[in-house]
Motif scaffolding. Structure first.
Motif, short mmCIF file in Angstrom:
data_model
loop_
_atom_site.label_atom_id
_atom_site.label_comp_id
_atom_site.label_asym_id
_atom_site.label_seq_id
_atom_site.Cartn_x
_atom_site.Cartn_y
_atom_site.Cartn_z
N THR A 6 0.85 -1.19 0.00
CA THR A 6 0.00 0.00 0.00
C THR A 6 0.88 1.24 0.00
N THR A 7 0.29 2.36 -0.25
CA THR A 7 1.06 3.61 -0.25
C THR A 7 1.43 4.03 1.16
N GLU A 8 0.97 3.28 2.15
CA GLU A 8 1.30 3.60 3.54
C GLU A 8 2.66 3.04 3.94
N HIS A 9 3.32 2.35 3.03
CA HIS A 9 4.64 1.79 3.32
C HIS A 9 5.70 2.46 2.47
N GLU A 46 11.29 1.30 8.23
CA GLU A 46 10.01 1.74 8.79
C GLU A 46 9.95 1.52 10.29
N MET A 47 10.40 0.33 10.75
CA MET A 47 10.37 0.04 12.19
C MET A 47 11.28 0.99 12.95
N ALA A 48 12.44 1.29 12.38
CA ALA A 48 13.37 2.21 13.06
C ALA A 48 12.77 3.60 13.19
N ILE A 49 12.16 4.08 12.13
CA ILE A 49 11.55 5.42 12.17
C ILE A 49 10.34 5.42 13.10
N ALA A 50 9.49 4.41 12.98
CA ALA A 50 8.30 4.34 13.83
C ALA A 50 8.67 4.26 15.31
N GLY A 51 9.68 3.46 15.62
CA GLY A 51 10.12 3.34 17.01
C GLY A 51 10.66 4.64 17.57
N TYR A 52 11.27 5.44 16.72
CA TYR A 52 11.78 6.75 17.13
C TYR A 52 10.63 7.72 17.38
N PHE A 60 11.96 -3.63 16.80
CA PHE A 60 12.79 -4.82 16.64
C PHE A 60 12.61 -5.81 17.78
N VAL A 61 12.29 -5.35 18.96
CA VAL A 61 12.19 -6.24 20.11
C VAL A 61 10.84 -6.93 20.18
N ASP A 62 9.88 -6.48 19.37
CA ASP A 62 8.56 -7.12 19.34
C ASP A 62 8.64 -8.43 18.57
N CYS A 63 7.57 -9.17 18.64
CA CYS A 63 7.47 -10.37 17.81
C CYS A 63 7.57 -9.96 16.35
N LYS A 64 7.97 -10.90 15.53
CA LYS A 64 8.10 -10.60 14.11
C LYS A 64 6.71 -10.20 13.58
N PRO A 65 6.56 -8.98 13.08
CA PRO A 65 5.26 -8.57 12.57
C PRO A 65 4.94 -9.30 11.27
N LYS A 66 3.67 -9.43 10.99
CA LYS A 66 3.24 -10.06 9.75
C LYS A 66 3.16 -8.98 8.67
N LEU A 67 3.91 -9.19 7.61
CA LEU A 67 3.90 -8.23 6.51
C LEU A 67 2.78 -8.57 5.55
N ASN A 68 2.04 -7.57 5.14
CA ASN A 68 0.96 -7.78 4.16
C ASN A 68 1.44 -7.45 2.78
#
Length: 68
Positions: A6-9, A46-52, A60-68
């Motif tokens: 999606t355009t959200e990524h 994305e995870m690095a920016i979102a975590g910041y 990164f410390v969360d469970c592996k997210p499911k990518l759509n």
């Protein structure tokens, strides 16, 4: 059925351009993390920016997210 991003990524192309602008040590660390987690590098960025930006964001410390 084919899954589309999606355009959200962050697009893989934009992620690559972003990586090319980073110092080698940071680029290598992000690529290594992506390989270790078996994730595309755009998802790691994305995870690095979102975590910041948000302490409650998937990180990164969360469970592996499911990518759509």
């Amino acid at each position: 059925m084919q899954t589309q991003l999606t355009t959200e990524h962050l697009s893989p192309e934009l992620a690559q351009q972003f990586l090319e602008g980073l110092p080698t040590s940071i680029r290598t660390a992000l690529e290594s993390r992506a390989e270790a987690m078996n994730y595309p590098v755009w998802a790691i960025i994305e995870m690095a920016i979102a975590g910041y930006l948000d302490d409650e964001a998937l990180s990164f410390v969360d469970c592996k997210p499911k990518l759509n």
